[in-house]
Write an enzyme that holds these catalytic residues in place. Sequence first.
Site, short mmCIF file in Angstrom:
data_model
loop_
_atom_site.label_atom_id
_atom_site.label_comp_id
_atom_site.label_asym_id
_atom_site.label_seq_id
_atom_site.Cartn_x
_atom_site.Cartn_y
_atom_site.Cartn_z
N LYS A 9 0.86 -1.19 0.00
CA LYS A 9 0.00 0.00 0.00
C LYS A 9 0.89 1.23 0.00
CE LYS A 9 0.07 2.09 3.53
NZ LYS A 9 0.20 2.69 4.87
N GLY A 97 5.91 1.49 6.36
CA GLY A 97 5.01 2.45 5.72
C GLY A 97 4.33 1.92 4.49
N ALA A 103 -1.52 -5.58 4.81
CA ALA A 103 -1.72 -6.28 3.54
C ALA A 103 -1.73 -7.79 3.76
CB ALA A 103 -0.64 -5.89 2.54
N ASP A 135 -5.40 0.26 8.55
CA ASP A 135 -5.14 0.11 7.10
C ASP A 135 -5.70 -1.19 6.54
OD1 ASP A 135 -3.79 2.50 6.89
OD2 ASP A 135 -1.79 1.60 6.92
O1 C5P Z 1 -4.65 0.88 13.64
P1 C5P Z 1 -3.27 0.41 13.82
O2 C5P Z 1 -3.14 -0.61 14.93
O3 C5P Z 1 -2.61 -0.07 12.57
O4 C5P Z 1 -2.42 1.68 14.27
C1 C5P Z 1 -1.16 1.59 14.85
C2 C5P Z 1 -0.90 2.84 15.69
O5 C5P Z 1 -0.82 3.99 14.82
C3 C5P Z 1 -2.01 3.18 16.64
O6 C5P Z 1 -1.81 2.55 17.89
C4 C5P Z 1 -1.91 4.68 16.77
O7 C5P Z 1 -0.90 5.03 17.69
C5 C5P Z 1 -1.45 5.10 15.40
N1 C5P Z 1 -2.54 5.56 14.52
C6 C5P Z 1 -3.15 6.79 14.78
N2 C5P Z 1 -4.13 7.24 13.96
C7 C5P Z 1 -4.52 6.52 12.88
C8 C5P Z 1 -3.91 5.26 12.59
C9 C5P Z 1 -2.92 4.82 13.44
O8 C5P Z 1 -2.79 7.47 15.74
N3 C5P Z 1 -5.47 7.00 12.08
#
Ligand code: C5P
Length: 276
Positions: A9, A97, A103, A135
């Site tokens: 991504k 990133g 994915a 994501d």
């Molecule tokens: O959602 P995910 O577990 O992939 O996100 C990892 C970390 O990235 C979260 O714990 C948060 O700290 C940060 N994050 C965020 N805002 C988002 C997506 C991710 O602060 N929109």
Amino acid sequence: MLIEPAPAKLNLALHVRRRRDDGYHELETLFAFVRDGDVVRLDPDGQGFAVEGPFGAVLAGEGDNLVTRARDAFGAAFGVATPGQITLDKRLPVASGLGGGSADAAATLRLLARRAGVAIEDQRMFAVADALGSDVPACLYGRTAVGTGRGEQLEWIDGAPGVPVLLVNPGVAVSTGPVFAAWDRVDRGPIPAEGDLIMRAKAGRNDLYPPALTVAPEIAEAVAWLECQPGADLCRMSGSGATCFATFADGASGAAAAERLHHEHPDWWCLETVLS
Ligand code: C5P
């Protein structure tokens, strides 16, 4: 044997708008996908989980990963037992990133859905994906989209399939949480609505770039290197880094840049691919 690609991504633009009370950030992003990435396989004769590939060793030591979590979440949501052995061919760098873990989780869900006869469009698939990470829904559908909310609210837009892309990672792993936490909380506005995908991306930004530099300053070197390459168009960091990308006017200039990178930065990871 069932095989499911887990393409990388890209965030062609990523605007952080607001920190929420739940600790997540409200964002606006242009999600795009490239042709290449990891691969997830399901072998009905085996059992358990295995990881292989160039970055497999990085994950092998970790007990918890998004593939087994996706498998277990799918099993719980649809009431089916784990079928066979799942193997992850880890070709993308970890914590980079490119949404690799997301994915992989999304590909696992598609694989299990195919086997169970569940449609990707089933709302329960979205719910399972959403619970696994911000994501994962975008990766589940793998379509060019504007993402809002945490990134899980998706609006499909026209892509730019076939545009050559070079991905470059200066060899640093970056955790997403600390980069979001270092954002300065200044809302710099939305992604302009006018124009095609690349035009909109160029008019936008990656608001996580300045905070990512505080964690991994070498990312600036990768962006600067891409910006110097003949034919490079949109040069930017993806997600919370450290992978950076450039789109190219034509495949030959992208290939020439990849060739130069091998000589000038043999220790950097790179992938020559196209938008899908
Ligand atoms: O959602 P995910 O577990 O992939 O996100 C990892 C970390 O990235 C979260 O714990 C948060 O700290 C940060 N994050 C965020 N805002 C988002 C997506 C991710 O602060 N929109």
